[in-house]
Write a protein that holds these residues in place. Structure first.
Motif, PDB file in Angstrom:
ATOM      1  N   MET A 504     -29.048  -4.091 -14.133  1.00 10.86           N
ATOM      2  CA  MET A 504     -27.690  -3.860 -13.632  1.00 10.86           C
ATOM      3  C   MET A 504     -27.082  -5.180 -13.173  1.00 10.86           C
ATOM      4  SD  MET A 504     -28.161  -0.282 -11.473  1.00 10.86           S
ATOM      5  CE  MET A 504     -28.869  -1.077 -10.039  1.00 10.86           C
ATOM      6  N   ARG A 505     -25.773  -5.271 -13.315  1.00  9.87           N
ATOM      7  CA  ARG A 505     -25.043  -6.447 -12.837  1.00  9.87           C
ATOM      8  C   ARG A 505     -23.795  -5.982 -12.100  1.00  9.87           C
ATOM      9  NH1 ARG A 505     -25.268 -11.880 -13.855  1.00  9.87           N
ATOM     10  NH2 ARG A 505     -23.354 -13.073 -13.465  1.00  9.87           N
ATOM     11  N   LYS A 506     -23.620  -6.512 -10.907  1.00 10.06           N
ATOM     12  CA  LYS A 506     -22.471  -6.132 -10.085  1.00 10.06           C
ATOM     13  C   LYS A 506     -21.527  -7.321  -9.952  1.00 10.06           C
ATOM     14  CE  LYS A 506     -23.170  -3.873  -6.180  1.00 10.06           C
ATOM     15  NZ  LYS A 506     -23.476  -3.631  -4.732  1.00 10.06           N
ATOM     16  N   GLU A 507     -20.236  -7.038 -10.097  1.00 10.02           N
ATOM     17  CA  GLU A 507     -19.197  -8.044  -9.917  1.00 10.02           C
ATOM     18  C   GLU A 507     -18.219  -7.577  -8.847  1.00 10.02           C
ATOM     19  OE1 GLU A 507     -17.510  -8.730 -13.769  1.00 10.02           O
ATOM     20  OE2 GLU A 507     -19.141 -10.080 -14.362  1.00 10.02           O
ATOM     21  N   HIS A 508     -17.476  -8.538  -8.283  1.00 10.86           N
ATOM     22  CA  HIS A 508     -16.524  -8.277  -7.198  1.00 10.86           C
ATOM     23  C   HIS A 508     -17.228  -7.677  -5.980  1.00 10.86           C
ATOM     24  CE1 HIS A 508     -13.567  -9.220 -10.182  1.00 10.86           C
ATOM     25  NE2 HIS A 508     -13.839  -8.159 -10.892  1.00 10.86           N
ATOM     26  N   PHE A 509     -18.473  -8.074  -5.779  1.00 10.66           N
ATOM     27  CA  PHE A 509     -19.220  -7.666  -4.597  1.00 10.66           C
ATOM     28  C   PHE A 509     -18.465  -8.118  -3.347  1.00 10.66           C
ATOM     29  CE2 PHE A 509     -22.724  -9.121  -1.611  1.00 10.66           C
ATOM     30  CZ  PHE A 509     -22.943  -7.868  -1.079  1.00 10.66           C
ATOM     31  N   ILE A 510     -18.201  -7.182  -2.432  1.00  5.54           N
ATOM     32  CA  ILE A 510     -17.397  -7.463  -1.245  1.00  5.54           C
ATOM     33  C   ILE A 510     -18.314  -7.872  -0.103  1.00  5.54           C
ATOM     34  CG2 ILE A 510     -15.756  -6.509   0.408  1.00  5.54           C
ATOM     35  CD1 ILE A 510     -14.895  -4.529  -1.785  1.00  5.54           C
ATOM     36  N   PHE A 511     -17.990  -8.976   0.542  1.00  3.82           N
ATOM     37  CA  PHE A 511     -18.804  -9.470   1.640  1.00  3.82           C
ATOM     38  C   PHE A 511     -17.904 -10.199   2.641  1.00  3.82           C
ATOM     39  CE2 PHE A 511     -18.436 -12.775  -1.502  1.00  3.82           C
ATOM     40  CZ  PHE A 511     -18.299 -13.951  -0.789  1.00  3.82           C
ATOM     41  N   GLN A 512     -18.466 -10.501   3.802  1.00  5.86           N
ATOM     42  CA  GLN A 512     -17.766 -11.301   4.809  1.00  5.86           C
ATOM     43  C   GLN A 512     -18.380 -12.694   4.815  1.00  5.86           C
ATOM     44  OE1 GLN A 512     -17.950 -10.625   9.296  1.00  5.86           O
ATOM     45  NE2 GLN A 512     -15.931  -9.765   8.810  1.00  5.86           N
ATOM     46  N   ASP A 513     -17.561 -13.724   4.564  1.00  3.11           N
ATOM     47  CA  ASP A 513     -18.097 -15.068   4.392  1.00  3.11           C
ATOM     48  C   ASP A 513     -18.368 -15.738   5.746  1.00  3.11           C
ATOM     49  OD1 ASP A 513     -15.659 -15.974   5.370  1.00  3.11           O
ATOM     50  OD2 ASP A 513     -14.942 -16.746   3.444  1.00  3.11           O
ATOM     51  N   THR A 514     -18.798 -16.975   5.697  1.00  2.00           N
ATOM     52  CA  THR A 514     -19.171 -17.707   6.911  1.00  2.00           C
ATOM     53  C   THR A 514     -17.983 -17.946   7.833  1.00  2.00           C
ATOM     54  OG1 THR A 514     -18.922 -19.779   5.690  1.00  2.00           O
ATOM     55  CG2 THR A 514     -21.139 -18.841   5.830  1.00  2.00           C
ATOM     56  N   GLU A 515     -16.759 -17.817   7.327  1.00  2.00           N
ATOM     57  CA  GLU A 515     -15.566 -17.952   8.155  1.00  2.00           C
ATOM     58  C   GLU A 515     -14.999 -16.593   8.559  1.00  2.00           C
ATOM     59  OE1 GLU A 515     -12.872 -20.430   6.003  1.00  2.00           O
ATOM     60  OE2 GLU A 515     -14.154 -22.210   6.132  1.00  2.00           O
ATOM     61  N   ARG A 516     -15.801 -15.525   8.350  1.00  2.00           N
ATOM     62  CA  ARG A 516     -15.476 -14.159   8.729  1.00  2.00           C
ATOM     63  C   ARG A 516     -14.265 -13.621   7.973  1.00  2.00           C
ATOM     64  NH1 ARG A 516     -19.215 -13.088  11.876  1.00  2.00           N
ATOM     65  NH2 ARG A 516     -18.555 -10.930  11.895  1.00  2.00           N
ATOM     66  N   GLN A 517     -14.112 -14.068   6.726  1.00  2.00           N
ATOM     67  CA  GLN A 517     -13.072 -13.547   5.842  1.00  2.00           C
ATOM     68  C   GLN A 517     -13.705 -12.549   4.872  1.00  2.00           C
ATOM     69  OE1 GLN A 517      -9.633 -15.242   6.229  1.00  2.00           O
ATOM     70  NE2 GLN A 517     -10.916 -15.433   8.054  1.00  2.00           N
ATOM     71  N   ASN A 518     -13.038 -11.429   4.624  1.00  2.00           N
ATOM     72  CA  ASN A 518     -13.518 -10.449   3.654  1.00  2.00           C
ATOM     73  C   ASN A 518     -13.115 -10.891   2.252  1.00  2.00           C
ATOM     74  OD1 ASN A 518     -14.569  -8.965   5.716  1.00  2.00           O
ATOM     75  ND2 ASN A 518     -12.964  -7.402   5.730  1.00  2.00           N
ATOM     76  N   ILE A 519     -14.124 -11.088   1.390  1.00  2.00           N
ATOM     77  CA  ILE A 519     -13.946 -11.663   0.057  1.00  2.00           C
ATOM     78  C   ILE A 519     -14.597 -10.731  -0.961  1.00  2.00           C
ATOM     79  CG2 ILE A 519     -14.314 -13.729  -1.365  1.00  2.00           C
ATOM     80  CD1 ILE A 519     -12.659 -14.297   1.061  1.00  2.00           C
ATOM     81  N   SER A 520     -14.098 -10.738  -2.209  1.00  2.00           N
ATOM     82  CA  SER A 520     -14.675  -9.871  -3.244  1.00  2.00           C
ATOM     83  C   SER A 520     -15.017 -10.644  -4.517  1.00  2.00           C
ATOM     84  CB  SER A 520     -13.715  -8.727  -3.586  1.00  2.00           C
ATOM     85  OG  SER A 520     -12.487  -9.222  -4.098  1.00  2.00           O
ATOM     86  N   ASN A 521     -15.576 -11.844  -4.364  1.00  2.00           N
ATOM     87  CA  ASN A 521     -15.954 -12.604  -5.571  1.00  2.00           C
ATOM     88  C   ASN A 521     -17.467 -12.740  -5.707  1.00  2.00           C
ATOM     89  OD1 ASN A 521     -16.591 -14.428  -3.588  1.00  2.00           O
ATOM     90  ND2 ASN A 521     -15.355 -16.114  -4.379  1.00  2.00           N
ATOM     91  N   ILE A 558     -22.342 -17.124  -3.182  1.00  2.00           N
ATOM     92  CA  ILE A 558     -21.328 -16.575  -2.287  1.00  2.00           C
ATOM     93  C   ILE A 558     -21.472 -17.204  -0.906  1.00  2.00           C
ATOM     94  CG2 ILE A 558     -21.187 -14.426  -3.573  1.00  2.00           C
ATOM     95  CD1 ILE A 558     -22.900 -13.096  -1.478  1.00  2.00           C
ATOM     96  N   ARG A 559     -20.366 -17.271  -0.173  1.00  2.00           N
ATOM     97  CA  ARG A 559     -20.326 -18.024   1.075  1.00  2.00           C
ATOM     98  C   ARG A 559     -20.749 -17.158   2.271  1.00  2.00           C
ATOM     99  NH1 ARG A 559     -15.092 -19.363  -0.595  1.00  2.00           N
ATOM    100  NH2 ARG A 559     -14.273 -18.455   1.332  1.00  2.00           N
ATOM    101  N   ILE A 560     -21.989 -16.662   2.215  1.00  2.00           N
ATOM    102  CA  ILE A 560     -22.540 -16.001   3.394  1.00  2.00           C
ATOM    103  C   ILE A 560     -23.589 -16.891   4.047  1.00  2.00           C
ATOM    104  CG2 ILE A 560     -22.086 -13.670   2.572  1.00  2.00           C
ATOM    105  CD1 ILE A 560     -24.992 -13.484   1.712  1.00  2.00           C
ATOM    106  N   SER A 561     -23.763 -18.096   3.493  1.00  2.00           N
ATOM    107  CA  SER A 561     -24.719 -19.057   4.027  1.00  2.00           C
ATOM    108  C   SER A 561     -24.174 -20.458   3.791  1.00  2.00           C
ATOM    109  CB  SER A 561     -26.078 -18.895   3.322  1.00  2.00           C
ATOM    110  OG  SER A 561     -26.949 -19.959   3.647  1.00  2.00           O
TER     111      SER A 561
END
Length: 673
Positions: A504-521, A558-561
């Motif tokens: 399986m491959r997932k795209e547009h995974f939604i996460f909160q980045d290191t600057e606490r912005q909600n992103i979907s890339n 992705i910018r979670i780290s």
């Protein structure tokens, strides 16, 4: 050597849902049609009413551990987080990756899930539980990304007239169950429910929970109806994470409760009526109107500032379906429509800091509408080959209204406020969900199946409107997952199995980045193998189990780290999971089952810098019938009294654990007539 032995054993396991002589006749309804198991081009696990009754589960994770590819991680009390062909997902909206349904109807509106929503269903007395592993969006729509858990109510026409049961266990655990039924040739009703309380293993913890269900069924020539009313309530005093590396092994710390004021109160009510007309031998029509209401108050005990949340939703909808048998094809046309009003408020009672202020952080409401036409066709290409194709279109519309002042929740002089309230907005999402599957009987009682499918979830309202760090609007796409699966299943009266491989491959995974912005890339990839079997060693003894070997990885940086995590394993994603059980029933009067449960090592952070070593546990349960009406049962969890963690992670710079309970002995007695 131990790892090799564990892996080998797990690759020889299964979830067993069949009786010895009828595994091919098991009917599943997770595909919104009644089909036999061998006809399915996907991998669906079925837990029967008898299996559910025999387990006497206190928490849903005790049942779900029997399903290959699944892990329902237990929090405190009745709290949980779900993994189905996925890591355990956390954070705002992560629960949207799984659809939880009751009799095929989602228990909450799309866009308004809750991570702990499994306790809103009476799984303890379910008629059947079906688990779709992988996307189910072509039939269910938004949220059916990694999997679907569909809990079916019992058949009122076959239940005993009266059934009552009492159970007791450690920490003053008590549970009472009842069932009352009456049925004639064409008409039946059923009332069932349970009440439970637990004073909790940790300090200042415990819960009281009540569940009640009413079922009415009517069966006439050319027409049938099943109406179901379900209501649940829970009042829980929660124990939060304990902190410190390996603290789950410390006898004093594991009994402590760092958050003695934590709580969760939830109420839910659902009413549905499935109406079906058999128009003629080749055509049928069904309508299923439903209404839902849920409300929850809880403390966010995992956050240092301990804010409070209140959420509620009122919703209604209808599912319409037309079926046609035409030549070698079975065609289903459907239309699902849903309307909901949802509200959320977050409030902080105590001061914490200038950027995390005391007072109301958010208060908003969202009206949503979803319209979803869909089509599925089963085409018998030959006597041995069945082709399945499906397509669904979902139009999701959100109308958001902020009920506080727009912008920052902090004083005007504070530039780094954590909480931001976007202005009123209307958003719409359009998504297609295709599916193509094939089943081929390559020899007697042996089947090959394969499918390619796509699942999606529209952004959850919390991801869109509960913003932080000055993010004025969240420009989010719907998450999209594409799955390819192939497998073999087959067997006879003594042995049956199911082997599946998936990518399986997932795209547009939604996460909160290191600057606490909600992103979907975000992008992730998932691959694995699930193998199941059911083997009768003798007429009175059988071996069953479930096993999974899988890997879940980040597929971009992705910018979670602050490090490059592309290619790293996703945290809280064991590579190996499984369970083996040996069942023994020499006479109809008594039975026993010994279970071995294994959860492999997993990483605690995206950087893969720390791990939880995994654990293996033994469980034992059995029952003895005193006469035709009375049965006594014993259920022993964690037989060897091991220290383990139900879930581990790292947050705010600390190792955190939800502790696993020590050896727990539950004793019950039931009577029916």
């Amino acid at each position: 050597m131990s790892k090799i032995i564990c892996t080998t054993l797990l690759l020889l396991c299964t979830v067993v849902e069949a009786q010895q002589s009828d595994w091919e006749t098991i009917e599943v309804k997770g595909n919104r049609q009644s089909q036999r198991l061998p006809q399915l081009s996907s991998n669906i696990a079925v837990l029967s009413e008898k299996e559910i009754d025999n387990q006497h589960h206190v928490h849903i994770n005790e049942l779900m551990s029997q399903v290959a590819g699944s892990w329902v991680s237990r929090g405190n009390g009745q709290e949980s987080l779900i993994a189905i062909r996925s890591p355990v997902l956390t954070g705002a909206g992560s629960c949207g990756a799984f659809l939880i349904a009751e009799d095929g109807i989602p228990i909450r509106p799309a866009g308004f899930c809750n991570a702990n929503q499994l306790f809103e269903i009476n799984t303890e007395q379910a008629g059947q539980i079906e688990v779709i592993r992988g996307p189910g969006s072509s039939l269910y729509g938004s949220n059916a990304v990694h999997g679907v858990i569909n809990v079916l109510s019992p058949d009122a026409m076959v239940q005993p007239a009266i059934s009552v049961g009492l159970e007791t266990g450690p920490d003053n655990y008590q549970r009472g169950k009842f069932s009352l039924s009456s049925h004639e040739q064409h008409h039946g009703w059923l009332a069932y429910g349970n009440l439970s309380k637990d004073d909790g293993y940790q300090q200042d913890a415990g819960y009281e929970q009540q569940k009640l269900n009413l079922v009415h069924q009517l069966q006439q020539t050319g027409f049938s109806a099943k109406t179901v009313l379900a209501t649940t309530h829970i009042n829980q005093h929660s124990a939060g994470f304990i902190q410190g590396k390996d603290s789950y092994k410390d006898e004093e710390i594991r009994r402590s409760n760092p958050n003695p004021d934590a709580f969760r109160k939830a109420r839910a009510l659902r009413l549905s009526s499935h109406l079906q007309w058999q128009l003629n031998e080749a055509q049928s029509l069904s309508l299923t109107p439903y209404i839902r209401r849920s409300e929850m108050d809880f403390s966010q005990h995992w956050l240092p500032w301990q804010s409070l949340e209140h959420n509620q939703q009122h919703s209604a909808g209808v599912q319409a379906q037309y079926e046609l048998d035409w030549q070698q094809m079975q065609i289903s046309l459907g239309l699902d429509a849903e309307w909901s009003n949802s509200q959320l408020a977050e409030n902080q009672l105590q001061p914490f800091s200038d950027s995390i202020p005391q007072g109301q952080h958010y208060r908003y409401k969202v009206d949503s509408q979803i319209v979803s036409p869909w089509l599925q066709a089963n085409w018998q290409l030959t006597d041995l080959t069945l082709l399945t194709a499906g397509l669904r279109f979902d139009h999701t519309h959100y109308d958001y209204a902020n009920q506080l002042e727009d912008g920052s929740a902090c004083a005007v002089t504070i530039n780094n406020c954590r909480f931001y309230r976007p202005q009123d907005a209307q958003l719409s999402y359009q998504n297609w969900s295709p599916r193509l599957g094939l089943v081929h009987q390559w020899q007697t009682d042996q089947y090959f199946y394969a499918n390619i499918s796509s699942g999606f979830r529209a952004p959850q309202t919390t991801e869109l409107f509960r913003l932080q760090a000055g993010q004025q609007a969240a420009d989010l796409d719907a998450e999209q997952l594409t799955s390819l699966e192939a497998g073999l299943r087959g067997g006879d009266n003594q042995f049956n199995y199911d082997l599946s491989l998936f990518v399986m491959r997932k795209e547009h995974f939604i996460f909160q980045d290191t600057e606490r912005q909600n992103i979907s890339n975000g992008k992730t990839r998932h691959k694995g193998m699930e193998l199941t079997f059911n083997y009768y060693l003798t007429d009175s003894m059988r071996l069953k189990g479930s096993g999974t070997v899988a890997r879940h990885q980040y597929a971009n940086n992705i910018r979670i780290s602050h490090q490059n995590i592309n290619g790293n394993d996703i945290d809280t994603a064991p590579k190996i999971m499984g369970q083996i059980a040996l069942q023994w029933q020499p006479e109809t009067d008594y039975r026993a089952e010994l279970q071995w449960q294994y959860l492999g090592k997993y990483y605690l952070d995206p950087e893969n810098s720390a791990t939880y070593p995994g654990h293996h546990l033994l469980h034992l349960n059995g029952a003895y019938s005193l006469n035709d009406n009375i049965e006594v049962s014993v259920n022993i969890r964690n037989l060897t009294d091991k220290y383990y963690a139900e879930r581990a992670d790292i947050a705010f710079g600390n190792y955190r654990y939800f502790i696993g309970l020590p050896r727990s002995i539950y004793v019950g007695i039931s009577w029916e007539m």
